[in-house]
Design a protein around this motif. Structure first.
Motif, PDB file in Angstrom:
ATOM      1  N   VAL A 179       0.961  -1.222   0.030  1.00  0.00           N
ATOM      2  CA  VAL A 179      -0.012   0.103   0.107  1.00  0.00           C
ATOM      3  C   VAL A 179       0.881   1.284   0.043  1.00  0.00           C
ATOM      4  N   VAL A 180       2.132   1.360  -0.104  1.00  0.00           N
ATOM      5  CA  VAL A 180       3.115   2.249  -0.145  1.00  0.00           C
ATOM      6  C   VAL A 180       2.520   3.251  -1.297  1.00  0.00           C
ATOM      7  N   PRO A 181       2.313   2.972  -2.504  1.00  0.00           N
ATOM      8  CA  PRO A 181       1.694   3.537  -3.636  1.00  0.00           C
ATOM      9  C   PRO A 181       0.505   4.239  -3.310  1.00  0.00           C
ATOM     10  N   ILE A 182      -0.311   3.527  -2.634  1.00  0.00           N
ATOM     11  CA  ILE A 182      -1.657   3.876  -2.183  1.00  0.00           C
ATOM     12  C   ILE A 182      -1.497   5.331  -1.164  1.00  0.00           C
ATOM     13  N   ILE A 183      -0.416   5.089  -0.277  1.00  0.00           N
ATOM     14  CA  ILE A 183      -0.345   6.109   0.718  1.00  0.00           C
ATOM     15  C   ILE A 183      -0.024   7.180   0.131  1.00  0.00           C
ATOM     16  N   HIS A 184       1.012   6.989  -1.077  1.00  0.00           N
ATOM     17  CA  HIS A 184       1.360   8.324  -1.704  1.00  0.00           C
ATOM     18  C   HIS A 184       0.479   8.802  -2.463  1.00  0.00           C
ATOM     19  N   GLU A 185      -0.413   8.077  -3.010  1.00  0.00           N
ATOM     20  CA  GLU A 185      -1.354   8.699  -3.969  1.00  0.00           C
ATOM     21  C   GLU A 185      -2.410   9.365  -3.308  1.00  0.00           C
ATOM     22  N   GLN A 250       9.056   4.792   0.747  1.00  0.00           N
ATOM     23  CA  GLN A 250       8.137   5.532   0.506  1.00  0.00           C
ATOM     24  C   GLN A 250       8.720   7.083   0.123  1.00  0.00           C
ATOM     25  N   LEU A 251       9.784   7.271   0.742  1.00  0.00           N
ATOM     26  CA  LEU A 251      10.371   8.374   0.261  1.00  0.00           C
ATOM     27  C   LEU A 251      10.910   8.345  -1.031  1.00  0.00           C
ATOM     28  N   HIS A 252      11.500   7.142  -1.421  1.00  0.00           N
ATOM     29  CA  HIS A 252      12.126   6.885  -2.684  1.00  0.00           C
ATOM     30  C   HIS A 252      11.038   7.090  -3.717  1.00  0.00           C
ATOM     31  N   TYR A 253       9.795   6.336  -3.521  1.00  0.00           N
ATOM     32  CA  TYR A 253       8.527   6.288  -4.315  1.00  0.00           C
ATOM     33  C   TYR A 253       8.344   7.968  -4.786  1.00  0.00           C
ATOM     34  N   ALA A 254       8.391   8.583  -3.656  1.00  0.00           N
ATOM     35  CA  ALA A 254       8.021  10.044  -4.087  1.00  0.00           C
ATOM     36  C   ALA A 254       9.081  10.840  -4.803  1.00  0.00           C
ATOM     37  N   GLY A 255      10.249  10.630  -4.317  1.00  0.00           N
ATOM     38  CA  GLY A 255      11.363  11.475  -4.714  1.00  0.00           C
ATOM     39  C   GLY A 255      11.840  11.033  -6.218  1.00  0.00           C
ATOM     40  N   PHE A 256      12.125   9.657  -6.527  1.00  0.00           N
ATOM     41  CA  PHE A 256      12.729   9.065  -7.642  1.00  0.00           C
ATOM     42  C   PHE A 256      11.245   8.917  -8.515  1.00  0.00           C
ATOM     43  N   GLY A 257      10.377   8.635  -7.955  1.00  0.00           N
ATOM     44  CA  GLY A 257       8.984   8.594  -8.696  1.00  0.00           C
ATOM     45  C   GLY A 257       8.324   9.870  -9.152  1.00  0.00           C
ATOM     46  N   ALA A 258       8.702  11.000  -8.796  1.00  0.00           N
ATOM     47  CA  ALA A 258       8.322  12.164  -9.423  1.00  0.00           C
ATOM     48  C   ALA A 258       8.605  12.282 -10.903  1.00  0.00           C
ATOM     49  N   ILE A 259       9.480  11.495 -11.308  1.00  0.00           N
ATOM     50  CA  ILE A 259       9.834  11.896 -13.075  1.00  0.00           C
ATOM     51  C   ILE A 259       8.785  11.265 -14.072  1.00  0.00           C
ATOM     52  N   PRO A 260       8.157  10.117 -13.684  1.00  0.00           N
ATOM     53  CA  PRO A 260       7.032   9.676 -14.788  1.00  0.00           C
ATOM     54  C   PRO A 260       6.047  10.685 -15.192  1.00  0.00           C
ATOM     55  N   GLY A 261       5.494  11.536 -14.161  1.00  0.00           N
ATOM     56  CA  GLY A 261       4.707  12.449 -14.605  1.00  0.00           C
ATOM     57  C   GLY A 261       5.233  13.648 -15.436  1.00  0.00           C
ATOM     58  N   LEU A 298      -4.127   6.338  -9.762  1.00  0.00           N
ATOM     59  CA  LEU A 298      -4.169   5.014  -9.148  1.00  0.00           C
ATOM     60  C   LEU A 298      -5.281   4.843  -8.106  1.00  0.00           C
ATOM     61  N   ILE A 299      -5.681   6.044  -7.580  1.00  0.00           N
ATOM     62  CA  ILE A 299      -7.121   6.166  -6.972  1.00  0.00           C
ATOM     63  C   ILE A 299      -7.918   7.162  -7.564  1.00  0.00           C
ATOM     64  N   PRO A 300      -9.222   6.898  -8.180  1.00  0.00           N
ATOM     65  CA  PRO A 300     -10.036   7.757  -8.845  1.00  0.00           C
ATOM     66  C   PRO A 300     -10.327   8.707  -8.125  1.00  0.00           C
ATOM     67  N   PHE A 301      -9.333   9.664  -7.445  1.00  0.00           N
ATOM     68  CA  PHE A 301      -9.834  10.774  -6.953  1.00  0.00           C
ATOM     69  C   PHE A 301     -10.668  11.853  -7.736  1.00  0.00           C
ATOM     70  N   ASP A 302      -9.964  12.123  -8.827  1.00  0.00           N
ATOM     71  CA  ASP A 302     -10.410  13.084  -9.734  1.00  0.00           C
ATOM     72  C   ASP A 302     -11.588  12.662 -10.419  1.00  0.00           C
ATOM     73  N   ARG A 303     -11.945  11.444 -10.696  1.00  0.00           N
ATOM     74  CA  ARG A 303     -13.217  10.932 -11.134  1.00  0.00           C
ATOM     75  C   ARG A 303     -14.112  11.329  -9.975  1.00  0.00           C
ATOM     76  N   TRP A 304     -14.037  10.772  -8.731  1.00  0.00           N
ATOM     77  CA  TRP A 304     -14.897  11.064  -7.697  1.00  0.00           C
ATOM     78  C   TRP A 304     -15.249  12.540  -7.494  1.00  0.00           C
ATOM     79  N   PHE A 305     -14.343  13.550  -7.616  1.00  0.00           N
ATOM     80  CA  PHE A 305     -14.635  14.872  -7.387  1.00  0.00           C
ATOM     81  C   PHE A 305     -14.744  15.701  -8.739  1.00  0.00           C
ATOM     82  N   GLY A 306     -14.855  15.089  -9.863  1.00  0.00           N
ATOM     83  CA  GLY A 306     -15.225  15.855 -11.003  1.00  0.00           C
ATOM     84  C   GLY A 306     -14.148  16.627 -11.569  1.00  0.00           C
ATOM     85  N   THR A 307     -12.727  16.253 -11.469  1.00  0.00           N
ATOM     86  CA  THR A 307     -11.571  17.063 -12.077  1.00  0.00           C
ATOM     87  C   THR A 307     -10.943  16.126 -12.896  1.00  0.00           C
TER      88      THR A 307
END
Length: 336
Positions: A179-185, A250-261, A298-307
């Protein structure tokens, strides 16, 4: 590869995929178990597994023993900072070198037809997006990254927070790893939505959005307040029962993981016939339109909130309708 088999390019040279962007089926309702099974390999590959492996490498080969980490001494902290900077330089730099300096695949699969190096702007230090982005990344981003890392390791080493070992809690630790990616999202969406509030956007988040045409070095180019909030996702492992290895992940997921987007390309070509999906389109659309796609899907927050904006004409229409409603509310408030 012929990118026009996968998408279209407009008169400005901007490329867009044929398939609209989607969100992961993990939280779909009604449940879609077969879709989840087909999607599951993408949950681990290529990025999540890579960032988990880097955390293990740091734990085994970079960090000192626990006894040393009980003391805040310059030696191990400086070494950690240097390794962090070197690793980021190599990882982000590899994308920058191949895609933006050598331009090994030209503009194939590139969302924005323009190149940041050819666009001068007074919004950046020295009117250069790359120089500005690198100065912000290494000038404030990496010190903040390392400070968060040191704080967490120091807390665990001194027993200020519970340290749950994998050996004693294998099932819980395995589930928490998943759930590390879910915490991040979740953290990212809440933070991101907050800093799009007017004053915080102007004072903090606008720094990141100066890079309308993001490239690899834009990934961590943020105001220090945003860098602290974004990388501070690792602090959740001081609140929930965890261990320092998962906090590192968790930290590496955020730091190194910033690049895909922020890579700016939909696919990274490996050979003439093979490529790796960047999964960058959702966040690229956020940089393009500002008020859509606050999460990464990963979690459809934007679908849920209309964004949510999937890049389609229908997504464009929904966005414009939302803008019109927002404009009408603002006009009504001004008329009172």
């Amino acid at each position: 590869m012929d990118d026009l088999q996968y998408g279209t390019r407009n008169k400005r040279g901007d490329w867009a995929p044929n398939e609209p962007a989607g969100t992961a089926p993990l939280f779909a309702f009604p449940p879609r178990p077969l879709a989840v099974l087909r999607w599951l390999p993408h949950y681990f590959l290529p990025y999540n597994l890579l960032f988990a492996v880097t955390a293990v490498v740091w734990w085994r080969y970079v960090l000192p023993d626990v006894e040393t980490m009980k003391t805040l001494s310059a030696g191990w902290i400086l070494r950690l900072f240097i390794v962090n900077c070197a690793a980021l330089l190599v990882f982000f730099g590899a994308f920058e070198l191949r895609l933006y300096i050598l331009r090994a695949q030209g503009n194939r699969f590139k969302y924005n037809g323009k190149w940041p190096s050819e666009q001068k702007s007074k919004a950046f230090f020295f009117e250069s997006q790359n120089i500005d982005n690198m100065l912000r990344t290494f000038g404030t981003g990496m010190p903040i990254w390392t400070a968060i890392e040191v704080t967490i390791l120091y807390a665990y080493a001194n027993g200020y927070v519970p340290w749950l070992s994998f050996a004693e809690h294998p099932v819980y630790s395995f589930c928490l790893t998943l759930v590390v990616p879910i915490i991040h999202e979740t953290h990212f969406f809440l933070l991101h939505r907050t800093i799009h509030w007017g004053p915080l956007y102007r004072w903090v988040h606008s720094v990141h959005h100066n890079s309308v045409n993001p490239s690899p070095w834009s990934s961590l180019s943020m105001h220090p307040v945003e860098q602290l909030g974004y990388l501070g996702v690792a602090f959740w492992h001081l609140i929930i029962p965890s261990n320092p290895l998962l906090a590192l992940y968790q930290l590496h997921y955020a730091g190194f993981g910033a690049i895909p987007g922020h890579v700016g390309f939909d696919k990274i070509e490996l050979t003439e016939d093979t490529s790796v999906d960047s999964h960058a389109y959702i966040h690229y659309l956020h940089h393009k339109y500002f008020e859509v796609n606050y999460g990464d899907g990963l979690i459809p927050f934007d679908r849920w909130f209309g964004t949510f904006h999937d890049g389609s004409k229908q997504g464009e229409a929904r966005m414009q309708a939302r803008y019109e409603k927002k404009k009408a509310r603002a006009n009504a408030a001004a008329a009172k």
